[in-house]
Design an enzyme around this catalytic site. Structure first.
Site, mmCIF file in Angstrom:
data_model
loop_
_atom_site.group_PDB
_atom_site.id
_atom_site.type_symbol
_atom_site.label_atom_id
_atom_site.label_comp_id
_atom_site.label_asym_id
_atom_site.label_seq_id
_atom_site.Cartn_x
_atom_site.Cartn_y
_atom_site.Cartn_z
ATOM 1 N N ASN A 173 10.137 -12.003 -25.244
ATOM 2 C CA ASN A 173 9.954 -10.943 -24.245
ATOM 3 C C ASN A 173 8.722 -11.269 -23.388
ATOM 4 O O ASN A 173 7.595 -11.311 -23.895
ATOM 5 C CB ASN A 173 9.790 -9.610 -24.989
ATOM 6 C CG ASN A 173 9.596 -8.442 -24.054
ATOM 7 O OD1 ASN A 173 8.777 -8.491 -23.146
ATOM 8 N ND2 ASN A 173 10.344 -7.391 -24.286
ATOM 9 N N LYS A 174 8.965 -11.503 -22.073
ATOM 10 C CA LYS A 174 7.877 -11.957 -21.190
ATOM 11 C C LYS A 174 6.729 -10.953 -21.122
ATOM 12 O O LYS A 174 5.563 -11.332 -21.039
ATOM 13 C CB LYS A 174 8.423 -12.199 -19.779
ATOM 14 C CG LYS A 174 9.312 -13.416 -19.692
ATOM 15 C CD LYS A 174 9.550 -13.805 -18.222
ATOM 16 C CE LYS A 174 10.424 -15.036 -18.107
ATOM 17 N NZ LYS A 174 11.843 -14.729 -17.863
ATOM 18 N N GLY A 175 7.066 -9.657 -21.136
ATOM 19 C CA GLY A 175 6.034 -8.612 -21.085
ATOM 20 C C GLY A 175 5.129 -8.670 -22.306
ATOM 21 O O GLY A 175 3.904 -8.604 -22.200
ATOM 22 N N LYS A 176 5.752 -8.847 -23.479
ATOM 23 C CA LYS A 176 4.958 -8.938 -24.717
ATOM 24 C C LYS A 176 4.105 -10.207 -24.713
ATOM 25 O O LYS A 176 2.930 -10.178 -25.086
ATOM 26 C CB LYS A 176 5.880 -9.021 -25.934
ATOM 27 C CG LYS A 176 6.564 -7.749 -26.323
ATOM 28 C CD LYS A 176 7.278 -8.019 -27.654
ATOM 29 C CE LYS A 176 8.293 -6.977 -27.974
ATOM 30 N NZ LYS A 176 9.044 -7.302 -29.209
ATOM 31 N N ASP A 233 7.794 -6.099 -33.339
ATOM 32 C CA ASP A 233 8.991 -5.307 -33.066
ATOM 33 C C ASP A 233 8.514 -3.933 -32.643
ATOM 34 O O ASP A 233 7.673 -3.320 -33.311
ATOM 35 C CB ASP A 233 9.910 -5.215 -34.278
ATOM 36 C CG ASP A 233 11.297 -4.792 -33.835
ATOM 37 O OD1 ASP A 233 12.000 -5.613 -33.207
ATOM 38 O OD2 ASP A 233 11.689 -3.637 -34.079
ATOM 39 N N SER A 234 9.024 -3.470 -31.520
ATOM 40 C CA SER A 234 8.460 -2.248 -30.948
ATOM 41 C C SER A 234 9.528 -1.436 -30.241
ATOM 42 O O SER A 234 10.647 -1.900 -30.034
ATOM 43 C CB SER A 234 7.331 -2.609 -29.988
ATOM 44 O OG SER A 234 7.727 -3.665 -29.132
ATOM 45 N N PHE A 248 5.911 -3.258 -18.446
ATOM 46 C CA PHE A 248 7.309 -3.681 -18.543
ATOM 47 C C PHE A 248 8.096 -2.581 -19.253
ATOM 48 O O PHE A 248 7.534 -1.539 -19.622
ATOM 49 C CB PHE A 248 7.419 -5.030 -19.289
ATOM 50 C CG PHE A 248 7.027 -4.973 -20.742
ATOM 51 C CD1 PHE A 248 5.696 -5.060 -21.121
ATOM 52 C CD2 PHE A 248 7.982 -4.817 -21.743
ATOM 53 C CE1 PHE A 248 5.323 -5.004 -22.463
ATOM 54 C CE2 PHE A 248 7.619 -4.767 -23.094
ATOM 55 C CZ PHE A 248 6.279 -4.861 -23.444
ATOM 56 N N HIS A 276 0.141 0.966 -28.512
ATOM 57 C CA HIS A 276 0.682 0.669 -29.843
ATOM 58 C C HIS A 276 0.407 -0.795 -30.216
ATOM 59 O O HIS A 276 -0.040 -1.094 -31.307
ATOM 60 C CB HIS A 276 2.185 0.971 -29.853
ATOM 61 C CG HIS A 276 2.964 0.394 -28.704
ATOM 62 N ND1 HIS A 276 2.524 0.454 -27.404
ATOM 63 C CD2 HIS A 276 4.139 -0.300 -28.653
ATOM 64 C CE1 HIS A 276 3.391 -0.152 -26.616
ATOM 65 N NE2 HIS A 276 4.377 -0.617 -27.347
ATOM 66 N N ARG A 277 0.664 -1.707 -29.267
ATOM 67 C CA ARG A 277 0.499 -3.148 -29.529
ATOM 68 C C ARG A 277 -0.968 -3.517 -29.668
ATOM 69 O O ARG A 277 -1.342 -4.286 -30.550
ATOM 70 C CB ARG A 277 1.153 -3.928 -28.378
ATOM 71 C CG ARG A 277 1.215 -5.424 -28.559
ATOM 72 C CD ARG A 277 2.198 -6.050 -27.595
ATOM 73 N NE ARG A 277 3.532 -5.532 -27.821
ATOM 74 C CZ ARG A 277 4.167 -4.685 -27.003
ATOM 75 N NH1 ARG A 277 3.617 -4.311 -25.869
ATOM 76 N NH2 ARG A 277 5.356 -4.215 -27.305
HETATM 77 P P1 ITT Z 1 11.449 -10.099 -28.937
HETATM 78 O O1 ITT Z 1 12.289 -9.576 -30.071
HETATM 79 O O2 ITT Z 1 11.812 -11.497 -28.549
HETATM 80 O O3 ITT Z 1 9.976 -9.929 -29.160
HETATM 81 P P2 ITT Z 1 12.599 -7.838 -27.526
HETATM 82 O O4 ITT Z 1 12.508 -7.350 -26.123
HETATM 83 O O5 ITT Z 1 13.990 -8.005 -28.103
HETATM 84 O O6 ITT Z 1 11.779 -9.213 -27.615
HETATM 85 P P3 ITT Z 1 12.110 -5.669 -29.384
HETATM 86 O O7 ITT Z 1 13.378 -5.923 -30.142
HETATM 87 O O8 ITT Z 1 10.867 -5.384 -30.159
HETATM 88 O O9 ITT Z 1 11.746 -6.906 -28.439
HETATM 89 O O10 ITT Z 1 12.385 -4.493 -28.360
HETATM 90 C C1 ITT Z 1 11.326 -3.808 -27.772
HETATM 91 C C2 ITT Z 1 11.822 -2.990 -26.588
HETATM 92 O O11 ITT Z 1 11.051 -1.772 -26.555
HETATM 93 C C3 ITT Z 1 11.519 -3.722 -25.298
HETATM 94 O O12 ITT Z 1 12.680 -4.339 -24.827
HETATM 95 C C4 ITT Z 1 11.015 -2.632 -24.381
HETATM 96 O O13 ITT Z 1 12.116 -2.112 -23.695
HETATM 97 C C5 ITT Z 1 10.469 -1.561 -25.320
HETATM 98 N N1 ITT Z 1 8.999 -1.677 -25.413
HETATM 99 C C6 ITT Z 1 8.266 -2.082 -26.484
HETATM 100 N N2 ITT Z 1 6.961 -2.096 -26.198
HETATM 101 C C7 ITT Z 1 6.861 -1.700 -24.921
HETATM 102 C C8 ITT Z 1 5.770 -1.544 -24.042
HETATM 103 O O14 ITT Z 1 4.524 -1.831 -24.407
HETATM 104 N N3 ITT Z 1 6.032 -1.134 -22.813
HETATM 105 C C9 ITT Z 1 7.285 -0.865 -22.413
HETATM 106 N N4 ITT Z 1 8.380 -1.000 -23.152
HETATM 107 C C10 ITT Z 1 8.169 -1.426 -24.420
#
Ligand code: ITT
Length: 196
Positions: A9-12, A68-69, A150, A178-179
């Site tokens: 996830n580019k945002g993470k 995971d978030s 994001f 949270h992160r």
């Molecule tokens: P990875 O598993 O590769 O890390 P992912 O996008 O699939 O990427 P998750 O399964 O943890 O990750 O899903 C998290 C989703 O929750 C993510 O797609 C966002 O839509 C949302 N999310 C989590 N943290 C966020 C944040 O800080 N700001 C905005 N949206 C967030």
């Protein structure tokens, strides 16, 4: 040991890079891309699945962390929760998931409602597995504001603020998110494992 982030996830990735001052490598720079099936029943289980999968591919010289978030809205029975990344369906984009959540809030006849983000960070190395959590409380609104962050950030107003995470600076998000909170708990564990 090298510190690797098991996220696509580019945002993470951007947030972890900022918060770790660059001392973290996304797994996509080391391994070919592949899909990880996130079939756990909690944020912690899914974070561990991601970190373990990458650790098993890379081996003992690596310390792997995964995040995971998601966002939970009590008015919607806690949705989308662990399904935040696929709220609008398997393979849905951030924009589609965001539009779906706005639609669900509007369908309840409200303009804003309490919500919270959760992050579970898993740490996997040859010394064992750890998981820490962080939360951020606030409200979601029925319209997008701002381009920063994001995912669901353009509709999330953190407690104590009047602007959305789409409008607030990334440095503020890192302090209160949270992160950010989970990573501040993870850092001493990571430091201890790196020194072992
Ligand atoms: P990875 O598993 O590769 O890390 P992912 O996008 O699939 O990427 P998750 O399964 O943890 O990750 O899903 C998290 C989703 O929750 C993510 O797609 C966002 O839509 C949302 N999310 C989590 N943290 C966020 C944040 O800080 N700001 C905005 N949206 C967030």
């Amino acid at each position: 040991m090298q510190l690797v982030l098991a996220s696509s996830n580019k945002g993470k990735v951007k947030e972890f890079r900022q918060m770790c001052e660059g001392e973290i490598t996304p797994f996509s720079e080391i391994l070919e891309p592949f899909e990880i099936v996130e079939d756990g029943e909690s944020f912690a289980e899914n974070a561990l699945i991601k970190a373990r999968t990458i650790y098993e591919k890379l081996g003992e010289e690596y310390l792997v962390i995964a995040d995971d978030s998601g966002i939970s809205v009590p008015l919607l029975g806690g949705e989308p929760g662990i399904y935040s990344a696929r709220y609008a369906g398997e393979g849905a984009s951030d924009r589609e998931n965001l539009e779906k959540l706005i639609g669900e809030i509007k369908a309840k006849g409200v303009q804003k409602t309490p919500a919270f983000y959760t992050a579970a960070i898993a740490i996997v190395s040859r010394y064992g597995d750890y998981v820490v959590h962080g939360w951020m409380h606030g409200e979601v609104i029925d319209e997008k504001r701002g381009e920063k962050g994001f995912g669901y950030d353009p509709i999330f107003i953190p407690e104590g603020h009047t602007q959305t995470l789409g409008e607030l600076d990334q440095s503020i998000k890192a302090e209160i998110s949270h992160r950010g909170k989970a990573l501040r708990m993870a850092k001493p564990v990571i430091r201890m494992l790196m020194r072992k």
